[in-house]
Design a protein around this motif. Sequence first.
Motif, PDB file in Angstrom:
ATOM      1  N   ASN A 243       6.186  11.695  -0.191  1.00  0.00           N
ATOM      2  CA  ASN A 243       4.856  11.184   0.132  1.00  0.00           C
ATOM      3  C   ASN A 243       3.993  11.237  -1.132  1.00  0.00           C
ATOM      4  O   ASN A 243       2.980  11.930  -1.212  1.00  0.00           O
ATOM      5  N   LYS A 261       5.345   6.683  -1.877  1.00  0.00           N
ATOM      6  CA  LYS A 261       4.025   6.044  -1.887  1.00  0.00           C
ATOM      7  C   LYS A 261       3.935   5.050  -3.025  1.00  0.00           C
ATOM      8  O   LYS A 261       3.244   4.039  -2.935  1.00  0.00           O
ATOM      9  N   TYR A 279       4.691   5.042   2.516  1.00  0.00           N
ATOM     10  CA  TYR A 279       3.534   5.935   2.406  1.00  0.00           C
ATOM     11  C   TYR A 279       2.380   5.305   1.625  1.00  0.00           C
ATOM     12  O   TYR A 279       1.386   5.970   1.336  1.00  0.00           O
ATOM     13  N   ALA A 280       2.532   4.032   1.284  1.00  0.00           N
ATOM     14  CA  ALA A 280       1.466   3.356   0.536  1.00  0.00           C
ATOM     15  C   ALA A 280       0.264   3.121   1.431  1.00  0.00           C
ATOM     16  O   ALA A 280       0.374   2.976   2.659  1.00  0.00           O
ATOM     17  N   ASP A 281      -0.915   3.096   0.827  1.00  0.00           N
ATOM     18  CA  ASP A 281      -2.159   2.869   1.568  1.00  0.00           C
ATOM     19  C   ASP A 281      -2.415   1.379   1.752  1.00  0.00           C
ATOM     20  O   ASP A 281      -3.550   0.909   1.629  1.00  0.00           O
ATOM     21  N   ASP A 283      -1.480  -1.935   4.369  1.00  0.00           N
ATOM     22  CA  ASP A 283      -0.880  -2.424   5.603  1.00  0.00           C
ATOM     23  C   ASP A 283      -0.206  -3.757   5.272  1.00  0.00           C
ATOM     24  O   ASP A 283      -0.849  -4.792   5.124  1.00  0.00           O
TER      25      ASP A 283
END
Length: 289
Positions: A243, A261, A279-281, A283
């Motif tokens: 993560n 991430k 885990y990337a921010d 969508d």
Amino acid sequence: MSFFKELKEDIVQSVNELSDTLDEKVTASEEAAEEAETLETEVQKEIDSILEDGILNDMSMAEENSEDISEPEEPWEQNLSAEVQEEQDVAEEAMTDISEPEEELQEDLNYGEVDHQEENETMYMSQEEDNMSDFEETVEDNSEETTVITKGTTINGGIKSDTSLVVKGVIEGDVECQGKLTITGHVAGNSTASEIYVNTPRLEGSLNSHGSVKIDVSTVVIGSITSASVVVAGAVKGDIDVNGPVIIDSTAVVKGSVFAKSIQINSGAVIDGNCSLKYADVDLDTFFD
């Protein structure tokens, strides 16, 4: 006969007269030479007298001029020497007046420098003592916080430590420590620590960390990796679940899936598996609606 006699007498008389004339002329010439010599002597004396009088007059005039010049210089020199002497006396008095407070000030400064030097030495000694005590405490703390499994030591079974752990020997079992785990020996089992660094030819077991995991060059790990960040420069056979960021160096070989991430894959790295930035921010589905 009378004729010749008279002729002879006439000739004799003529010769006598001529001799007398020559004698008179010679005498006159001698007198003229003497008169000329006398005249020349008198002229030379007159010239010498004139020259002597002129030189004496010049010398007397020069002496008079020198006396006339020296007379006004004497009072000027006296006045100048008096003024210089007076200024020197004033300067000496001023230097005497200044030297007394300078000596007192120098004594005060020296006293202050001594006190300041003593304070600095005392402070320096206290700092040295504090540093030595801190160093001793640090050494003690480090010795207390780090456990070392030395080379030539073999442990059959798991090991648990509340401090950092350095494994140079052999551990046949799971390893768990609260601090940093450094493996340069042999571990056959799962490893759990706050931070893991592996530099060994082969390690069989999973690596679990709340911090970072670093796999050095020429290191082979057979097992999965779970941590907050990973740097792989060796070979890993297993999944990598992080993560956080994952860096796959140019010398790395990964056989398994990578979940992270963010992933940085340097040129030359080999990956056989899936790569997912779950885990990337971001969508991802919103980009395809």
